[in-house]
Scaffold this active site. Structure first.
Site, PDB file in Angstrom:
ATOM      1  N   ARG A  66       0.739  -0.822  -0.217  1.00 45.56           N
ATOM      2  CA  ARG A  66       0.399  -0.026   0.095  1.00 45.56           C
ATOM      3  C   ARG A  66       1.040   1.173  -0.105  1.00 45.56           C
ATOM      4  O   ARG A  66       0.004   1.811   0.978  1.00 45.56           O
ATOM      5  CB  ARG A  66      -0.815  -0.023   1.475  1.00 45.56           C
ATOM      6  N   TYR A 113      -1.100   4.651  -2.283  1.00 49.82           N
ATOM      7  CA  TYR A 113      -1.823   5.132  -0.888  1.00 49.82           C
ATOM      8  C   TYR A 113      -2.052   5.191   0.323  1.00 49.82           C
ATOM      9  O   TYR A 113      -2.211   5.969   0.765  1.00 49.82           O
ATOM     10  CB  TYR A 113      -3.087   3.175  -0.834  1.00 49.82           C
ATOM     11  N   LYS A 149      -2.613   8.653   2.505  1.00 50.97           N
ATOM     12  CA  LYS A 149      -3.952   8.580   3.173  1.00 50.97           C
ATOM     13  C   LYS A 149      -3.535   9.603   3.941  1.00 50.97           C
ATOM     14  O   LYS A 149      -3.963   9.911   4.902  1.00 50.97           O
ATOM     15  CB  LYS A 149      -4.474   7.350   3.160  1.00 50.97           C
ATOM     16  N   THR A 200     -17.618  -2.686  -0.412  1.00 48.83           N
ATOM     17  CA  THR A 200     -18.108  -1.387  -1.296  1.00 48.83           C
ATOM     18  C   THR A 200     -17.389  -2.530  -2.571  1.00 48.83           C
ATOM     19  O   THR A 200     -16.813  -3.479  -2.853  1.00 48.83           O
ATOM     20  CB  THR A 200     -17.161  -0.627  -1.293  1.00 48.83           C
ATOM     21  N   PRO A 201     -18.490  -1.365  -3.729  1.00 46.46           N
ATOM     22  CA  PRO A 201     -17.804  -2.090  -5.063  1.00 46.46           C
ATOM     23  C   PRO A 201     -16.123  -1.080  -5.192  1.00 46.46           C
ATOM     24  O   PRO A 201     -16.421  -2.734  -5.807  1.00 46.46           O
ATOM     25  CB  PRO A 201     -18.605  -0.690  -5.822  1.00 46.46           C
ATOM     26  N   SER A 202     -15.545  -0.911  -5.063  1.00 47.35           N
ATOM     27  CA  SER A 202     -14.270  -0.403  -4.839  1.00 47.35           C
ATOM     28  C   SER A 202     -13.315  -2.154  -4.357  1.00 47.35           C
ATOM     29  O   SER A 202     -12.795  -2.454  -5.059  1.00 47.35           O
ATOM     30  CB  SER A 202     -13.921   0.392  -4.345  1.00 47.35           C
ATOM     31  N   ARG A 257     -11.730  -4.836  -6.310  1.00 41.35           N
ATOM     32  CA  ARG A 257      -9.534  -5.324  -5.999  1.00 41.35           C
ATOM     33  C   ARG A 257      -9.977  -6.610  -5.369  1.00 41.35           C
ATOM     34  O   ARG A 257      -8.922  -7.560  -6.467  1.00 41.35           O
ATOM     35  CB  ARG A 257      -9.389  -4.409  -5.043  1.00 41.35           C
ATOM     36  N   ARG A 279      -8.171  -9.872   8.653  1.00 37.79           N
ATOM     37  CA  ARG A 279      -7.529  -8.988   9.378  1.00 37.79           C
ATOM     38  C   ARG A 279      -8.556  -7.950   9.648  1.00 37.79           C
ATOM     39  O   ARG A 279      -7.609  -6.826  10.646  1.00 37.79           O
ATOM     40  CB  ARG A 279      -6.935  -8.549   8.284  1.00 37.79           C
TER      41      ARG A 279
END
Length: 245
Positions: A144, A147, A151, A182-184, A188, A205
């Site tokens: 990550r 990302y 963030k 979610t759709p996101s 993934r 996790r």
């Protein structure tokens, strides 16, 4: 009606957390302006004003700020998740992560700030909520890099805005969810080499043993954009099912 007559703009309101939040805000009496890059996703938001908005377009941001006028609340929900370690990320991915996750957020906050200051001078308070994440900004996660860095930058931006405008009635907080169904996320998972295992890994996790739902997140959005949180500013608000315990 905890948000009666408050004018609140929400980005990425076409699906997932953004859509659930727009509906929850409207249910509490807010006059919501729901925006998304994909206008088709904004269908079905009855009673809510909708606008197509590309948050990476600086001119579009300035135009919508002028169109909607002074706001009581802003929820910067738009963002993107990049996978990969330091050696996997190229400059294009890095630049886009910061463009969407940080720069777009800064520009929208900047564009609406004069109007929010005006509203705060009249009502005593106005609120900005920026979407961050518990992933890497609070707790390190593998794969990550871009990302997590972007963030974490959201937290810095949030605290800076909070510090600059706290005496003028503007509150600014960051929302840090855990893994939300979610759709996101589903996209993934589907794109992974082993989708079944990928879903199991995401669930594993979470100490509570399940993914969060958008219904777990939207109440915090309502709280942070309402006057109930009038003494809360500059905070990273975790809704993560215990991941960061």
């Amino acid at each position: 009606m905890r948000l009666k007559d408050k004018v609140i703009l929400v980005t990425a309101a076409g699906q997932g957390i953004g859509r659930a939040s727009a509906l929850a805000l409207a249910a509490e009496g807010a006059k919501v302006i729901a925006t998304d890059l994909n206008g088709d996703l904004l269908q079905g938001l009855d009673g809510i004003s909708t606008e197509v908005l590309d948050v990476t377009d600086a001119q579009a941001i300035n135009a919508i700020a002028a169109k909607v006028g002074p706001l009581d609340g802003l929820f910067n929900c738009a963002g993107v998740v990049h996978n990969g370690t330091l050696l996997d990320i190229d400059d294009k991915d890095w630049d886009f992560a910061f463009s969407l996750n940080v720069t777009a957020m800064m520009r929208l906050c900047r564009a609406v700030m004069p109007g929010m200051l005006e509203r705060a001078s009249q009502t005593g308070t106005a609120s900005i909520l920026n979407m961050s994440s518990m992933a890497s900004s609070i707790k390190g996660f593998a794969n990550r890099t871009a990302y997590g860095a972007s963030k974490a930058a959201v937290l810095g931006l949030t605290k800076a805005i909070a510090a600059d405008y706290v005496k003028q009635g503007i509150r600014c907080n960051a929302l840090c969810p855990g893994t939300v169904d979610t759709p996101s996320l589903r996209g993934r998972i589907a794109a992974s080499a082993d989708p079944v295992q990928a879903e199991k890994d995401f669930i594993a996790r979470q100490p509570m043993g399940r993914l969060a739902t958008v219904a777990d997140i939207a109440p915090m959005v309502v709280y942070l954009l309402s006057d109930e949180s009038r003494f809360v500013s500059g905070q990273a608000m975790l809704v993560d099912g215990g991941v960061t315990i």
